[in-house]
Design an enzyme around this catalytic site. Structure first.
Site, PDB file in Angstrom:
ATOM      1  CE  LYS A   1      -4.431   1.304   2.085  1.00  0.00           C
ATOM      2  NZ  LYS A   1      -5.146   1.536   0.841  1.00  0.00           N
TER       3      LYS A   1
HETATM    4  N1  PLP Z   1      -7.172  -2.387  -3.273  1.00  0.00           N
HETATM    5  C1  PLP Z   1      -6.637  -1.152  -3.197  1.00  0.00           C
HETATM    6  C2  PLP Z   1      -5.773  -0.701  -4.317  1.00  0.00           C
HETATM    7  C3  PLP Z   1      -6.904  -0.336  -2.089  1.00  0.00           C
HETATM    8  O1  PLP Z   1      -6.399   0.898  -2.006  1.00  0.00           O
HETATM    9  C4  PLP Z   1      -7.746  -0.818  -1.062  1.00  0.00           C
HETATM   10  C5  PLP Z   1      -8.053   0.017   0.100  1.00  0.00           C
HETATM   11  O2  PLP Z   1      -7.448   0.004   1.106  1.00  0.00           O
HETATM   12  C6  PLP Z   1      -8.252  -2.113  -1.170  1.00  0.00           C
HETATM   13  C7  PLP Z   1      -7.954  -2.861  -2.286  1.00  0.00           C
HETATM   14  C8  PLP Z   1      -9.085  -2.691  -0.084  1.00  0.00           C
HETATM   15  O3  PLP Z   1      -8.292  -2.964   1.042  1.00  0.00           O
HETATM   16  P1  PLP Z   1      -8.915  -2.974   2.503  1.00  0.00           P
HETATM   17  O4  PLP Z   1     -10.088  -3.859   2.431  1.00  0.00           O
HETATM   18  O5  PLP Z   1      -7.841  -3.514   3.367  1.00  0.00           O
HETATM   19  O6  PLP Z   1      -9.280  -1.577   2.818  1.00  0.00           O
HETATM   20  C1  COI Z   2      -9.128   2.530   1.929  1.00  0.00           C
HETATM   21  O1  COI Z   2     -10.178   1.952   1.611  1.00  0.00           O
HETATM   22  O2  COI Z   2      -8.788   2.622   3.126  1.00  0.00           O
HETATM   23  C2  COI Z   2      -8.219   3.087   0.932  1.00  0.00           C
HETATM   24  O3  COI Z   2      -7.102   3.373   1.251  1.00  0.00           O
HETATM   25  C3  COI Z   2      -8.674   3.292  -0.448  1.00  0.00           C
HETATM   26  C4  COI Z   2      -8.889   4.691  -0.887  1.00  0.00           C
HETATM   27  C5  COI Z   2      -9.805   4.625  -2.079  1.00  0.00           C
HETATM   28  C6  COI Z   2      -9.435   5.637   0.108  1.00  0.00           C
END
Ligand code: PLP
Ligand code: COI
Length: 369
Positions: free
Chosen positions: A208
């Site tokens: 990330k």
């Molecule tokens: N994929 C991307 C590129 C993201 O930025 C996010 C957000 O955090 C997700 C997937 C979903 O991840 P999570 O469910 O841990 O928020």
């Molecule tokens: C999240 O879901 O926490 C992210 O970092 C994704 C972004 C689209 C806000």
């Protein structure tokens, strides 16, 4: 460089008094309809790192600007990673975090890929808990309102040579948020990017890191110019296999009730919501496959009626139905184009646990105080 198991797992946090917090009336006005990512709380956490010294100088203090040397490594070579998680108010008034340990672990994994010193999970968790506790009055009372936490880590060494930084800042800021997509049951429209990819094998797709998002913005611009809500990225090698959206993972639901989501091969983010949905779906007796799925197959399956629902999921977006997918050679609608039954059921199962309306059978909830 320290590994998470090295060094003292915890350091002392100092709390600096805020000289001028937002007044209760002004705060109430700001959180009445907060939207996403615009309304910030009064405080932030900052912890510093230096090679040889480890993490030190942990502070909870007034939210403010940073002074960065113009040669700080983050400004040139983009050693930057972040996390996103939410705090929820439960019916008994307590404030809960959802799978915060998984966010702490993912920040460590992202640090590993970006050759950064890992933030020790106990420091991550303490910083998050303290920010939520001190800014708990910023919790919006709008339906679905939460405090969104944004932990982040930047490289601050003053040096223009290309190498991993010796110095870092770890910070946590917080934002009062409502829905990411206005109108949670409306299906989102996707533009399938054939010109741009988000991440290649061997690259940073599973980390990330801010660079992944910078790389996605031109495709998002293409999508919004054409009137679509989000971009769907395909794999970088064959431009055929569905990967994820710019900030969400993706699931497909078939007419036999089974689900499919692209596998974690290193090019997509291992979403915590993705992992949660897989576990919840299986607990509901639904089969879930983590398998590659080609865009042409999705189109054929949508047209034949085999593919009945699709949804995007992530911390910010929660679970959002996908209405349609469009590309240069045409568009197709998925199911009814709105919130399907399985999507609605899984969304409810997830948010009921997050907001304390259903028992936490998986040990995903922790309380901040
Ligand atoms: N994929 C991307 C590129 C993201 O930025 C996010 C957000 O955090 C997700 C997937 C979903 O991840 P999570 O469910 O841990 O928020
Ligand atoms: C999240 O879901 O926490 C992210 O970092 C994704 C972004 C689209 C806000």
């Amino acid at each position: 460089m320290l590994s998470p198991s090295d060094a003292s797992p915890m350091i002392d946090f100092t709390t600096l008094p805020h000289p001028n917090p937002v007044t209760p009336a002004e705060r109430a006005a700001r959180i009445a309809d907060p939207g996403f990512g615009k309304v910030f709380t009064d405080h932030m956490a900052v912890v510093r790192y230096s090679e040889g010294k480890g993490w030190y100088d942990a502070q909870i203090g007034p939210r403010g600007t940073f002074a960065l040397d113009p040669s700080a490594a983050v400004l040139h070579y983009a050693q930057e990673i972040f996390e996103g998680l939410k705090a929820y108010r439960h019916p008994d008034g307590r404030i809960a975090l959802f799978r915060a340990d998984a966010n702490a672990a993912r920040l460590v994994a992202s640090a590993g890929r970006m050759a950064m010193a890992p933030v020790l999970p106990p420091i991550f968790l303490e910083a998050v808990r303290r920010i939520v506790a001190i800014d708990r009055d910023w919790m919006p009372s709008v339906p679905g309102g939460t405090i969104y936490l944004r932990p982040f880590q930047i490289a601050t060494e003053v040096f223009l040579g290309v190498k991993p930084s010796t110095d870092y800042i770890f910070g946590v800021i917080a934002s009062a948020v409502g829905d990411y997509f206005k109108g949670e049951t409306r299906g989102v429209s996707l533009w399938v990017s054939k010109d741009y990819t988000r991440a290649a094998p061997g690259g940073t797709g599973a980390a990330k890191c801010g660079g992944n998002y910078a790389a996605s913005l031109i495709a998002l611009g293409d999508a919004t110019k054409r009137g679509f809500d989000q971009v769907l990225f395909l794999d970088a090698v064959e431009r055929r296999w569905i990967e994820e959206l710019g900030g969400m993972n993706i699931f497909f639901v078939f007419d036999d009730g089974s689900l499919l989501t692209p596998p974690l091969t290193g090019t997509i983010l291992p979403g915590i919501t993705r992992d949660t949905i897989i576990k919840l779906a299986r607990a509901h007796g639904l089969a879930v496959r983590e398998e590659p799925y080609a865009i042409d197959q999705a189109r054929a399956d949508a047209e034949s009626g085999r593919l009945v629902e699709a949804f995007a999921c992530g911390t910010a977006a929660v679970v959002a139905p996908i209405a349609s997918m469009s590309m240069d050679d045409g568009s197709f609608t998925i199911g009814s184009g709105g919130m399907g039954q399985t999507t609605a059921r899984l969304r409810k199962a997830l948010v009921d646990i997050q907001f304390g309306h259903a028992p936490d059978e998986h040990g995903w909830i922790s309380y901040v105080d």
